[in-house]
Design an enzyme around this catalytic site. Structure first.
Site, PDB file in Angstrom:
ATOM      1  N   LYS A 101      44.449  56.835  63.312  1.00 54.68           N
ATOM      2  CA  LYS A 101      43.398  57.464  64.177  1.00 54.68           C
ATOM      3  C   LYS A 101      42.228  57.487  63.639  1.00 54.68           C
ATOM      4  CE  LYS A 101      46.578  59.697  67.161  1.00 54.68           C
ATOM      5  NZ  LYS A 101      47.811  59.860  66.489  1.00 54.68           N
ATOM      6  N   GLU A 123      40.784  66.492  71.659  1.00 56.27           N
ATOM      7  CA  GLU A 123      42.193  67.275  71.912  1.00 56.27           C
ATOM      8  C   GLU A 123      43.077  66.716  70.854  1.00 56.27           C
ATOM      9  OE1 GLU A 123      41.368  64.301  73.156  1.00 56.27           O
ATOM     10  OE2 GLU A 123      43.265  63.338  72.443  1.00 56.27           O
ATOM     11  N   SER A 390      52.197  53.290  61.456  1.00 56.01           N
ATOM     12  CA  SER A 390      51.032  53.594  61.823  1.00 56.01           C
ATOM     13  C   SER A 390      50.503  55.057  61.264  1.00 56.01           C
ATOM     14  CB  SER A 390      50.970  54.160  63.301  1.00 56.01           C
ATOM     15  OG  SER A 390      52.538  55.137  63.542  1.00 56.01           O
TER      16      SER A 390
HETATM   17  C1  LIG Z   1      49.111  59.861  67.104  1.00 51.78           C
HETATM   18  C2  LIG Z   1      50.064  58.798  66.466  1.00 51.78           C
HETATM   19  C3  LIG Z   1      50.969  58.041  67.223  1.00 51.78           C
HETATM   20  C4  LIG Z   1      50.788  57.993  68.742  1.00 51.78           C
HETATM   21  O1  LIG Z   1      49.513  57.355  69.228  1.00 51.78           O
HETATM   22  P1  LIG Z   1      49.312  55.995  69.574  1.00 51.78           P
HETATM   23  O2  LIG Z   1      48.018  56.232  70.493  1.00 51.78           O
HETATM   24  O3  LIG Z   1      50.131  55.413  70.493  1.00 51.78           O
HETATM   25  O4  LIG Z   1      49.273  55.003  68.558  1.00 51.78           O
HETATM   26  C5  LIG Z   1      51.484  57.106  66.281  1.00 51.78           C
HETATM   27  N1  LIG Z   1      51.735  56.941  65.142  1.00 51.78           N
HETATM   28  C6  LIG Z   1      50.891  58.266  64.656  1.00 51.78           C
HETATM   29  C7  LIG Z   1      51.112  58.197  62.921  1.00 51.78           C
HETATM   30  C8  LIG Z   1      50.237  59.137  65.162  1.00 51.78           C
HETATM   31  O5  LIG Z   1      49.522  59.841  64.303  1.00 51.78           O
END
Ligand SMILES: *Cc1c(COP(=O)(O)O)cnc(C)c1O
Length: 411
Positions: A101, A123, A390
């Site tokens: 993020k 948000e 992610s």
């Molecule tokens: C917010 C989040 C997601 C989902 O958001 P995308 O916009 O689909 O990437 C995925 N993995 C993590 C660790 C997140 O914090």
């Protein structure tokens, strides 16, 4: 199932069109008062995107503040245990504030500063985007207001505390289900009122144009680095990339630089929740239909009257009724495939990753791992599967401890 368009994919860089359309998806479905704000934002972004000074400044902060480049890590024990494809992790979990993020939050904060906006709103659902935004606002001395559903504030009290430590004001939203969808409504309402002084940092590849394109671009660094790193390491492109899909930002950023390599299979994994029945999941391509939600036209979980369906996922970050419009486009064209993982499979993959690699993934990322656990054994040992990790799982340990053993005392 929509028809699969077998024609060659359009040049990815040509998308979206000037109106923000990815084929029939995307667009600008907002109140009149926001149309000119979105046009201003689109122009400012276009100028920044092509300005070497802006790109250099962004690159500097991505390196120094966020911790880029992130490692491409060979998961040797997981590879051995699964007995198929060689598995690599793209380590977005190592970034500052714990997830991908921060790539987008940094990019948009720099853009806001360039536009002369000193107040930021955002948000947040699970709180990861709120924490990333609060952190960059502290760093750049910007006023920061985060909207968060009251239920989410209770579930994610630690992230609320983190945001407040970074100087953000966290405003609880009491409407509806008191979760992410209501928080976005409230942020849009604030933006309508304060649009002259305020920039809205939207947290995924969603919403009205130019957000899906802009958020995608700020995350393209993930796939860009992956491409360079795998070529250095293996001397060839991977056979498959897999990422979890909430709004779709980590996935589209990871996939983008591979869209034109037909030999690389691209797979997005949605949240299957407890089961694919209404209210029990968040897999928009399994149970969703075309509709408009919060600024754009895309696949949405809704009942026959068009009311937004309740959603469920073990991971708050994937628990949303709409999917980014670019994903719907590449699904129609057959370029990106989509699967889903059930909560139980996700929890098992979460534990397997920790026990074999010593890496505790976010529950969101564990959806991609759950797919990899099924997929890798079907592939041969000389094939390569890259999982986008992610985010990290520190935020999820209390919840998972309870799910693994409801009797055990809280950690
Ligand atoms: C917010 C989040 C997601 C989902 O958001 P995308 O916009 O689909 O990437 C995925 N993995 C993590 C660790 C997140 O914090």
């Amino acid at each position: 199932m929509p028809p699969t368009d077998t024609a060659a994919p359009a040049s990815p860089t040509a998308l979206p069109d000037p109106g923000g359309h990815f084929g029939p998806y995307g667009g600008v479905f907002v109140p009149e008062t926001l149309v000119s704000a979105l046009q201003d934002l689109g122009r400012a972004y276009e100028a920044a995107r092509t300005d070497p000074d802006f790109q250099e400044e962004l690159t500097h902060h991505l390196r120094e503040f966020a911790g880029r480049p992130t490692q491409l890590y060979f998961a040797s024990r997981l590879t051995e245990v699964l007995g198929g494809a060689r598995i690599y992790f793209k380590r977005e979990d190592l970034l500052h504030t714990g997830a991908h993020k921060i790539n987008n939050a940094l990019g948009q904060a720099l853009l806001a500063r360039r536009m002369g906006k000193k107040r930021i709103i955002a948000e947040t659902g699970a709180g990861q985007h709120g924490v990333a935004t609060a952190a960059v606002c502290a760093k750049f001395g910007l006023e920061c207001v985060i909207y968060m559903g009251a239920v989410d504030m209770e579930r994610q009290a630690l992230n609320v505390f983190r945001m407040r430590l970074c100087g953000a004001e966290v405003r609880g939203v009491e409407a509806g289900q008191k979760t992410l969808k209501e928080a976005i409504n409230e942020a849009m309402r604030d933006w309508v009122t304060n649009v002259r002084s305020t920039h809205y940092i939207l947290g995924s590849a969603l919403g009205a144009h130019p957000y899906p394109m802009m958020v995608r671009d700020f995350h393209r660094i993930i796939g860009h680095e992956t491409r360079r790193q795998i070529l250095e390491r293996e001397g060839r492109l991977p056979d498959e990339l897999v990422a979890c899909v909430g709004g779709g930002s980590n996935a589209i950023g990871f996939f983008f630089d591979f869209l034109q390599d037909e030999s690389v299979k691209l797979t997005g994994v949605e949240a299957g929740g407890r089961a694919i029945t209404p209210g029990e999941h968040a897999a928009r391509f399994e149970g969703g239909r075309l509709g408009v939600l919060q600024g754009c036209k895309t696949f949405i979980l809704q009942n026959p009257d068009g009311q937004i369906e309740l959603t469920h996922s073990v991971s708050a970050g994937l628990d949303y009724a709409a999917i980014g419009p670019e994903h719907a486009y590449y699904r129609d064209r057959g370029r990106i495939g989509y699967a889903y993982a059930l909560d139980d499979e996700v929890l098992a993959a979460f534990q397997k990753c920790a026990a074999t690699e010593g890496i505790i993934p976010a529950l969101e990322s564990a959806h991609a791992l759950a797919y990899a656990c099924k997929r890798a054994p079907e592939m041969s040992r000389d094939q390569i599967l890259v999982v986008n990790l992610s985010g990290r799982g520190d935020k999820d340990v209390q919840q998972t401890a309870k799910l693994i053993d409801p009797e055990a005392p809280a950690p």
